[in-house]
Design a protein around this motif. Structure first.
Motif, PDB file in Angstrom:
ATOM      1  N   CYS A  53       0.808  -1.151   0.068  1.00  0.00           N
ATOM      2  CA  CYS A  53      -0.048   0.075  -0.023  1.00  0.00           C
ATOM      3  C   CYS A  53       0.820   1.196  -0.026  1.00  0.00           C
ATOM      4  N   ASP A  56       1.080   1.815  -3.723  1.00  0.00           N
ATOM      5  CA  ASP A  56      -0.050   1.836  -4.314  1.00  0.00           C
ATOM      6  C   ASP A  56      -1.225   2.579  -3.285  1.00  0.00           C
ATOM      7  N   GLU A  58      -4.284   3.350  -4.031  1.00  0.00           N
ATOM      8  CA  GLU A  58      -5.610   2.705  -4.390  1.00  0.00           C
ATOM      9  C   GLU A  58      -6.444   2.218  -3.218  1.00  0.00           C
ATOM     10  N   VAL A  59      -5.788   1.262  -2.583  1.00  0.00           N
ATOM     11  CA  VAL A  59      -6.231   0.453  -1.620  1.00  0.00           C
ATOM     12  C   VAL A  59      -6.741   1.640  -0.382  1.00  0.00           C
ATOM     13  N   ASP A  60      -5.937   2.346   0.079  1.00  0.00           N
ATOM     14  CA  ASP A  60      -6.293   3.364   1.162  1.00  0.00           C
ATOM     15  C   ASP A  60      -7.411   4.177   0.646  1.00  0.00           C
ATOM     16  N   ARG A  61      -7.256   4.630  -0.677  1.00  0.00           N
ATOM     17  CA  ARG A  61      -8.493   5.386  -1.044  1.00  0.00           C
ATOM     18  C   ARG A  61      -9.608   4.616  -0.995  1.00  0.00           C
ATOM     19  N   LEU A  62      -9.893   3.457  -1.626  1.00  0.00           N
ATOM     20  CA  LEU A  62     -11.040   2.753  -1.562  1.00  0.00           C
ATOM     21  C   LEU A  62     -11.489   2.467  -0.134  1.00  0.00           C
ATOM     22  N   ASP A  65     -12.669   5.875   0.838  1.00  0.00           N
ATOM     23  CA  ASP A  65     -14.080   6.360   0.176  1.00  0.00           C
ATOM     24  C   ASP A  65     -15.143   5.517   1.044  1.00  0.00           C
ATOM     25  N   PHE A 140       0.147  10.367   0.625  1.00  0.00           N
ATOM     26  CA  PHE A 140      -0.923  10.336  -0.204  1.00  0.00           C
ATOM     27  C   PHE A 140      -1.925  11.411   0.118  1.00  0.00           C
TER      28      PHE A 140
END
Length: 178
Positions: A53, A56, A58-62, A65, A140
């Motif tokens: 993570c 990337d 993306e996992v944190d953002r998912l 969100d 991030f």
């Protein structure tokens, strides 16, 4: 009433969230459970998944969100997560924002008791995880996880029982609710 509970590993977040959910009859959403399931779904250890993570976002953002989506959809929820208070603030969603903390040796002993293992080893894992998370959050989101200014209530759980912590949060919530 929305309540966010944040804090480092072993500070008592999950235990207190469950108590609060029962006392206040609110849904409880634990971000760590979602994160752990994501790691498991990928066949990865929590540490390896956290390192992935770092590269990337993306996992944190998912995950973040999803927590915001849950908060928007319910005024009767307790949301546990390291960044939940920050995410709700950034999205203009009102909540009582609570930070739990405790001495790192106490936190390591709690984690060892809960998950097994040697407290000294658990302490090293906690410190590595915290460093990993701090780096990700700053990189991030430009969030300094050590900044406590966003919280309405900060509780040091080192010498408090979970019941005492939950009672303090209930008092704060009732005062806020009027």
């Amino acid at each position: 009433m929305r309540i966010t509970i944040s804090g480092p590993p072993g500070s008592g977040k999950t235990t207190v969230c469950r108590m609060l959910g029962e006392r206040l009859h609110l849904e409880v959403v634990i971000s760590g459970n979602i994160f752990r399931q994501m790691a498991k779904d990928r066949g990865m250890s929590l540490g390896d998944f956290g390192r992935m993570c770092e590269e990337d976002p993306e996992v944190d953002r998912l995950l973040d969100d999803r927590m915001v989506e849950i908060a928007r959809g319910s005024e009767g929820v307790i949301l546990e997560g390291r960044l939940t208070a920050h995410m709700l603030t950034r999205n203009g969603i009102p909540a009582l924002r609570v930070l739990l903390d405790a001495d790192v040796d106490v936190r390591a002993a709690r984690v060892a008791e809960r998950e097994g293992g040697d407290p000294a080893r658990r302490k090293q894992e906690i410190l590595a995880r915290e460093a990993c998370e701090a780096k990700r959050y700053l990189s991030f989101y430009n969030i300094d996880i050590g900044d406590r200014a966003i919280y309405d209530l900060v509780i040091d759980t080192t010498r408090l029982s979970p019941e005492e912590v939950a009672s303090g949060i209930v008092e704060a919530a009732e005062a806020l609710d009027g």
